[in-house]
Motif scaffolding. Structure first.
Motif, mmCIF file in Angstrom:
data_model
loop_
_atom_site.group_PDB
_atom_site.id
_atom_site.type_symbol
_atom_site.label_atom_id
_atom_site.label_comp_id
_atom_site.label_asym_id
_atom_site.label_seq_id
_atom_site.Cartn_x
_atom_site.Cartn_y
_atom_site.Cartn_z
ATOM 1 N N GLU A 16 0.830 -1.114 0.068
ATOM 2 C CA GLU A 16 -0.025 0.035 0.101
ATOM 3 C C GLU A 16 0.923 1.104 0.119
ATOM 4 O O GLU A 16 0.775 2.199 -0.731
ATOM 5 C CB GLU A 16 -0.769 0.222 1.104
ATOM 6 N N ARG A 17 2.073 1.332 0.626
ATOM 7 C CA ARG A 17 2.925 2.330 0.686
ATOM 8 C C ARG A 17 3.494 2.511 -0.859
ATOM 9 O O ARG A 17 3.409 3.686 -1.414
ATOM 10 C CB ARG A 17 4.142 2.220 1.538
ATOM 11 N N ALA A 18 3.755 1.682 -1.386
ATOM 12 C CA ALA A 18 4.252 1.616 -2.873
ATOM 13 C C ALA A 18 2.943 2.299 -3.755
ATOM 14 O O ALA A 18 3.320 2.977 -4.532
ATOM 15 C CB ALA A 18 4.671 0.543 -3.365
ATOM 16 N N PHE A 125 12.406 2.359 -9.406
ATOM 17 C CA PHE A 125 12.108 1.052 -9.142
ATOM 18 C C PHE A 125 12.070 0.880 -7.612
ATOM 19 O O PHE A 125 13.095 1.058 -6.821
ATOM 20 C CB PHE A 125 13.108 0.164 -9.750
ATOM 21 N N VAL A 126 11.196 0.468 -6.972
ATOM 22 C CA VAL A 126 10.816 0.253 -5.571
ATOM 23 C C VAL A 126 10.582 -1.180 -5.408
ATOM 24 O O VAL A 126 9.558 -1.711 -6.163
ATOM 25 C CB VAL A 126 9.347 1.339 -5.258
ATOM 26 N N VAL A 127 11.137 -1.780 -4.511
ATOM 27 C CA VAL A 127 10.943 -3.055 -3.846
ATOM 28 C C VAL A 127 10.045 -3.015 -2.579
ATOM 29 O O VAL A 127 10.114 -2.357 -1.871
ATOM 30 C CB VAL A 127 12.445 -3.591 -3.530
ATOM 31 N N VAL A 128 9.101 -3.885 -2.770
ATOM 32 C CA VAL A 128 8.430 -3.934 -1.563
ATOM 33 C C VAL A 128 8.199 -5.445 -0.794
ATOM 34 O O VAL A 128 8.325 -6.571 -1.687
ATOM 35 C CB VAL A 128 6.841 -3.932 -2.039
ATOM 36 N N VAL A 129 9.072 -5.604 0.379
ATOM 37 C CA VAL A 129 9.087 -6.794 1.044
ATOM 38 C C VAL A 129 8.574 -6.796 2.316
ATOM 39 O O VAL A 129 8.329 -5.550 2.794
ATOM 40 C CB VAL A 129 10.729 -7.221 0.920
ATOM 41 N N ASP A 130 8.628 -7.931 3.189
ATOM 42 C CA ASP A 130 8.609 -7.957 4.584
ATOM 43 C C ASP A 130 9.963 -8.177 5.131
ATOM 44 O O ASP A 130 10.621 -8.540 4.436
ATOM 45 C CB ASP A 130 7.506 -9.051 4.680
ATOM 46 N N PRO A 131 9.898 -8.251 6.385
ATOM 47 C CA PRO A 131 11.486 -8.299 6.923
ATOM 48 C C PRO A 131 11.996 -9.657 6.904
ATOM 49 O O PRO A 131 13.229 -9.933 6.906
ATOM 50 C CB PRO A 131 11.003 -8.045 8.454
ATOM 51 N N SER A 132 11.107 -10.799 6.214
ATOM 52 C CA SER A 132 11.849 -12.008 6.258
ATOM 53 C C SER A 132 12.646 -11.963 5.101
ATOM 54 O O SER A 132 13.357 -12.953 4.993
ATOM 55 C CB SER A 132 10.591 -13.149 5.966
ATOM 56 N N LYS A 133 12.530 -11.153 4.219
ATOM 57 C CA LYS A 133 13.469 -11.029 2.963
ATOM 58 C C LYS A 133 14.665 -10.340 2.793
ATOM 59 O O LYS A 133 15.560 -10.263 2.043
ATOM 60 C CB LYS A 133 12.500 -10.462 1.887
ATOM 61 N N LEU A 134 14.855 -9.745 4.015
ATOM 62 C CA LEU A 134 16.023 -9.100 4.373
ATOM 63 C C LEU A 134 17.251 -10.132 4.633
ATOM 64 O O LEU A 134 17.104 -10.622 5.615
ATOM 65 C CB LEU A 134 15.872 -7.943 5.411
ATOM 66 N N THR A 135 18.624 -9.653 4.367
ATOM 67 C CA THR A 135 19.508 -10.535 4.583
ATOM 68 C C THR A 135 20.934 -9.675 4.557
ATOM 69 O O THR A 135 21.005 -8.622 3.965
ATOM 70 C CB THR A 135 19.569 -11.668 3.493
ATOM 71 N N ASP A 136 21.837 -10.229 5.261
ATOM 72 C CA ASP A 136 23.155 -9.537 5.412
ATOM 73 C C ASP A 136 23.865 -9.809 4.230
ATOM 74 O O ASP A 136 24.762 -8.936 3.557
ATOM 75 C CB ASP A 136 24.156 -10.051 6.550
ATOM 76 N N GLU A 137 23.611 -11.216 3.413
ATOM 77 C CA GLU A 137 24.506 -11.527 2.303
ATOM 78 C C GLU A 137 23.267 -12.534 1.386
ATOM 79 O O GLU A 137 22.782 -13.387 2.108
ATOM 80 C CB GLU A 137 25.671 -12.258 2.663
ATOM 81 N N LEU A 138 23.226 -12.346 0.228
ATOM 82 C CA LEU A 138 22.389 -13.023 -0.794
ATOM 83 C C LEU A 138 23.074 -14.592 -0.639
ATOM 84 O O LEU A 138 24.134 -14.886 -0.465
ATOM 85 C CB LEU A 138 22.550 -12.527 -2.071
ATOM 86 N N ASP A 139 22.209 -15.572 -0.434
ATOM 87 C CA ASP A 139 22.530 -17.013 -0.350
ATOM 88 C C ASP A 139 21.394 -17.929 -0.921
ATOM 89 O O ASP A 139 21.460 -19.174 -0.688
ATOM 90 C CB ASP A 139 23.130 -17.117 1.046
#
Length: 235
Positions: A16-18, A125-139
């Motif tokens: 909704e923010r986006a 380009f705006v990315v919309v995610v919840d906190p579960s998608k945040l990471t220190d390093e892609l894996d």
């Protein structure tokens, strides 16, 4: 840093923010996935209230959702610009001090080729995610859309890069996943990806690869919905 699980409320807040960033007359790129679906739903309500926009969907799924929401849909070659693209991600690097800050892995829905085309074309380009998608390093495994005849050859080249390719199987039908473009998907595990830009360049050079799911240097902002608010990362 990884947070397990994303709630519907967190996804709704991000989507909704986006949607609120879409102004009258905007040509908006619509990504694929559950969080972007929340943005599409919100845009549908805004259109019903008089907002005039045109949408360029990135997949059959996002096109269907847009049409159900009565959002006017068009094609990329029918517009002279995309003002704003809204899309989700499977992982986002959330380390401001890191060179890969804001790098993404996408392609869980096998729509990353058209998503990258739309997202890279957009003015913002705006990315919309919840906190579960945040990471220190892609894996996560990196999806590669590949020409059907090339999947074995591409798999061999991925192994030369110390990756382990797996042909993505479909659910509900026998055989592999087939993309909207008629191609196959290899999910390629590389472990922790410390230099996503370098890996992205190497994957792009493999003949038979249509597109890969590493999005490096494309996002302008990430909206992170939480159960009680929203956090914004600008890049």
């Amino acid at each position: 840093m990884k947070t397990e699980g994303g709630t519907d409320e967190a996804k709704r807040r991000a989507g909704e923010r986006a949607a609120r960033a879409v102004e009258d007359g905007t040509v908006v790129g619509l990504g694929t996935g559950s969080t972007t679906a929340c943005a599409i739903d919100a845009l549908g309500r805004a259109v019903a209230d008089g907002l005039e926009i045109r949408a360029v969907p990135t997949s059959f799924q996002s096109r269907r959702l847009a049409l159900e929401a009565d959002i006017p849909v068009t094609e990329l070659d029918a517009v002279d610009r995309i003002d704003l693209a809204i899309d989700g991600a499977d992982q986002v690097v959330d380390q401001p001090a890191a060179s890969a800050h804001g790098a993404l892995i996408k392609g869980g829905g096998a729509a990353h080729t058209r998503e990258k085309l739309i997202d890279a074309t957009a003015e913002r380009f705006v990315v919309v995610v919840d906190p579960s998608k945040l990471t220190d390093e892609l894996d996560r495994s990196v999806p590669l859309e590949v020409l059907p005849d090339a999947h074995s050859v591409v798999g061999d080249r991925v192994r030369e890069l110390s990756g382990e390719p797996t042909l993505r199987d479909a659910t509900g039908k026998d055989g592999p996943v087939v993309t909207d473009n008629g191609n196959l998907v290899l999910d390629c595990a590389f472990g922790a990806i410390s230099e996503p830009g370098d890996l992205a360049s190497r994957l792009s050079r493999i003949p038979g690869v249509v597109e890969h799911g590493l999005f490096v240097g494309l996002a302008d902002a990430t909206y992170v919905g939480t159960d009680d608010g929203l956090e914004v990362r600008e890049y």
